[in-house]
Write an enzyme that holds these catalytic residues in place. Structure first.
Site, PDB file in Angstrom:
ATOM      1  N   THR A 208      14.041  -9.670 -11.443  1.00 27.03           N
ATOM      2  CA  THR A 208      15.244  -8.857 -11.229  1.00 27.03           C
ATOM      3  C   THR A 208      16.372  -9.669 -10.599  1.00 27.03           C
ATOM      4  OG1 THR A 208      14.368  -8.141  -9.117  1.00 27.03           O
ATOM      5  CG2 THR A 208      13.945  -6.725 -11.013  1.00 27.03           C
TER       6      THR A 208
ATOM      7  N   GLU B 104       1.291  -1.209   8.228  1.00 20.39           N
ATOM      8  CA  GLU B 104       0.491  -0.074   8.711  1.00 20.39           C
ATOM      9  C   GLU B 104       0.403   0.054  10.238  1.00 20.39           C
ATOM     10  OE1 GLU B 104      -1.499   2.418   7.082  1.00 20.39           O
ATOM     11  OE2 GLU B 104      -1.797   3.063   9.139  1.00 20.39           O
TER      12      GLU B 104
ATOM     13  N   GLN C 281       0.780  -1.242   0.000  1.00 22.22           N
ATOM     14  CA  GLN C 281       0.000   0.000   0.000  1.00 22.22           C
ATOM     15  C   GLN C 281       0.815   1.297   0.000  1.00 22.22           C
ATOM     16  OE1 GLN C 281      -3.315   2.432   2.651  1.00 22.22           O
ATOM     17  NE2 GLN C 281      -2.976   0.323   3.181  1.00 22.22           N
TER      18      GLN C 281
ATOM     19  N   ARG D 195      20.445  -6.121  -2.211  1.00 20.16           N
ATOM     20  CA  ARG D 195      20.635  -7.552  -2.472  1.00 20.16           C
ATOM     21  C   ARG D 195      20.376  -7.891  -3.938  1.00 20.16           C
ATOM     22  NH1 ARG D 195      18.306  -7.878   2.678  1.00 20.16           N
ATOM     23  NH2 ARG D 195      16.207  -8.354   1.924  1.00 20.16           N
TER      24      ARG D 195
ATOM     25  N   GLY E 142      -7.559  20.467  18.965  1.00 23.39           N
ATOM     26  CA  GLY E 142      -7.213  21.885  18.897  1.00 23.39           C
ATOM     27  C   GLY E 142      -7.720  22.652  20.107  1.00 23.39           C
ATOM     28  N   GLY E 143      -7.787  23.950  19.979  1.00 24.59           N
ATOM     29  CA  GLY E 143      -8.147  24.793  21.110  1.00 24.59           C
ATOM     30  C   GLY E 143      -9.647  24.989  21.296  1.00 24.59           C
TER      31      GLY E 143
ATOM     32  N   ASP F 209       0.598   3.820   6.001  1.00 22.07           N
ATOM     33  CA  ASP F 209       0.860   3.465   4.602  1.00 22.07           C
ATOM     34  C   ASP F 209       0.557   4.625   3.659  1.00 22.07           C
ATOM     35  OD1 ASP F 209       1.773   0.923   5.008  1.00 22.07           O
ATOM     36  OD2 ASP F 209      -0.165  -0.031   4.763  1.00 22.07           O
TER      37      ASP F 209
END
Ligand code: COA
Length: 415
Positions: free
Chosen positions: A74, A139, A17, A104, A247-248, A168
């Site tokens: 690969t 996650e 993700q 690697r 918050g305030g 993620d």
């Protein structure tokens, strides 16, 4: 219309993700994203949480729109040559393998630099340098290690992870910003660079207000907007604050009409100071506007529980949408608790392209979340995710391989 990232080629080595959310955004901004996968298997999410047998899962399709897919092994010497050709052709390599996997494979930063000094190599890792740098991370590990879990939930319960994929998708967003910033720097430095977004760091960045509160707590021993005040106790670390506002302006989630049967019949209500008198009028407590125990934000703090209980008596007489309508008339900040069903059906989100219906050749129609970032000169058209290896021949031709060479590489298991 041209796109913001037209001409930028991304070698997309991402999976699951975090990385895919990043490259999907870049694709939506117009980059050519070439996703490298293993033949026969591909990104593991193609087959995870499937809802239709043998069809790419929604997990995969919803994270890989607008990309091309090529298969390359690969670890095969011939496959490595193909990858080298891609590195020479692309601007950015994005990866989120476990630590060390790219090295690697033989593609160290030094080797990539030899092949293409302008290449930007962007990585998501679980942790930055330090005791956990070699760990694989998903996650919820990031949510726990980044401070989100210890500060989410209620005081009398265990730590809680949130449904928002801040580890993620949140880190994917951070990485995307790092990439476009590095691309910009390259326009005057002429050089590539490494970009690292660690999931722990990304989560902590999103939990910044909780580190703020940690320091406030250490200085004063109390945080008056937290539900622990005035009757509960504060310990050494920032406690879980339930649904208190970060918050305030104090806020809380309140029941609305129908809450007994509808798990989402709730509203988030903020007792914003400038509209306090209007709140008092709406709920029929006009006297609170001038009562010294309630008239100022500081005076209200010890009574927040009672205040929200009183407001809830009012919200319980209205549906969340009725309450919204009334409160919005008076500029009282509030928001309905929307279910995913309601969000999926919301016409305004369809209109803006935030929710999009996509057609897929084997899945048929499905809904996805479109680009949440709207650029006026670079609109996003969401196109379906690629089938595994759908663009291998096309990309190989662009790299200069003849059909005979492609077929030989296929026989050798390199692509
Ligand atoms: N051809 C050949 N080999 C390939 C390949 C290809 N096209 N693509 C990947 N591989 C190999 C890798 O080289 C690696 O091999 P190695 O371990 O022998 O070196 C192997 O596949 C598996 O890669 P890995 O990343 O270890 O996958 P995993 O499934 O074991 O772990 C994660 C998954 C997500 C835990 C891990 O990748 C990780 O921690 N990533 C960084 C943090 C992250 O992004 N987490 C969030 C994911 S949403």
């Amino acid at each position: 219309m041209s796109k913001a990232l037209d001409g930028v080629r991304i070698l997309d080595f991402t999976h699951v993700q975090s990385g895919p959310t990043c490259t999907q955004l870049l694709a939506w901004f117009g980059a050519d994203v070439i996703k490298v996968e293993r033949a026969g298997a591909g990104d593991i999410t193609r087959e995870q949480l499937r809802d239709i047998p043998d069809v790419d899962s929604l997990y995969f399709t919803m994270l890989n729109h607008n990309k091309r897919s090529v298969t390359i092994d690969t670890k095969n010497p011939e496959g490595k040559h193909v990858l080298e050709a891609l590195i020479q052709k692309c601007d950015v390599l994005v990866e989120n393998f476990a630590p060390g996997a790219l090295d690697r494979m033989g593609f160290t930063w030094e080797r990539i630099q030899e092949l293409n000094p302008r290449m930007i190599v962007a990585s998501v890792k679980g942790f930055g340098p330090g005791p956990y740098e070699d760990c694989k991370v998903y996650e919820n590990v990031a949510q726990c290690a980044g401070g989100a879990a210890s500060t989410t939930g209620f005081d009398d319960g265990p730590p809680v992870v949130t449904g928002a994929q801040i580890g993620d998708s949140g880190t994917g967003l951070h990485l995307a910003l790092g990439i476009v910033t590095a691309l910009y720097q390259r326009t005057h430095s002429g050089r590539g660079q490494r970009v690292l977004a660690a999931m722990q760091d990304g989560v902590l960045n999103l939990c910044r207000v909780k580190l703020r509160d940690q320091q406030r707590l250490e200085r004063t021993g109390v945080m008056k907007e937290y539900p622990q005040y005035p009757n509960g106790e504060f310990g050494e670390a920032v406690p879980r604050a339930g649904n208190a506002s970060g918050g305030g302006q104090p806020g809380w989630i309140l029941k609305c009409k129908g809450w007994e049967t509808d798990p989402n019949a709730y509203i988030y209500f903020i007792t914003q100071a400038p509209v306090w008198a209007k709140i008092c009028n709406v709920i029929g407590k006009e006297e609170w506007a001038t009562d010294p125990n309630y008239a100022t934000p500081a005076a209200r703090l010890p009574h927040l529980k009672d205040i929200f209980a009183e407001i809830e008596r009012w919200t319980m007489t209205k549906t969340k949408f009725e309450a919204m309508q009334i409160l919005n008339k008076y500029d009282i900040p509030c928001g309905p608790i929307l279910s995913m069903k309601e969000i999926a059906e919301e016409p305004s989100l369809r209109k803006t392209g935030t929710i999009v219906e996509v057609d897929h050749p084997t899945r048929g129609k499905y809904l996805t979340v479109g680009n949440p970032i709207k650029l006026s000169d670079s609109p996003t058209e969401v196109t379906r995710s690629p089938l595994l290896g759908e663009h291998t021949d096309e990309v190989m031709a662009e790299l200069g391989y003849s059909p005979e060479q492609v077929s030989a590489l296929r026989t050798a298991g390199a692509i």
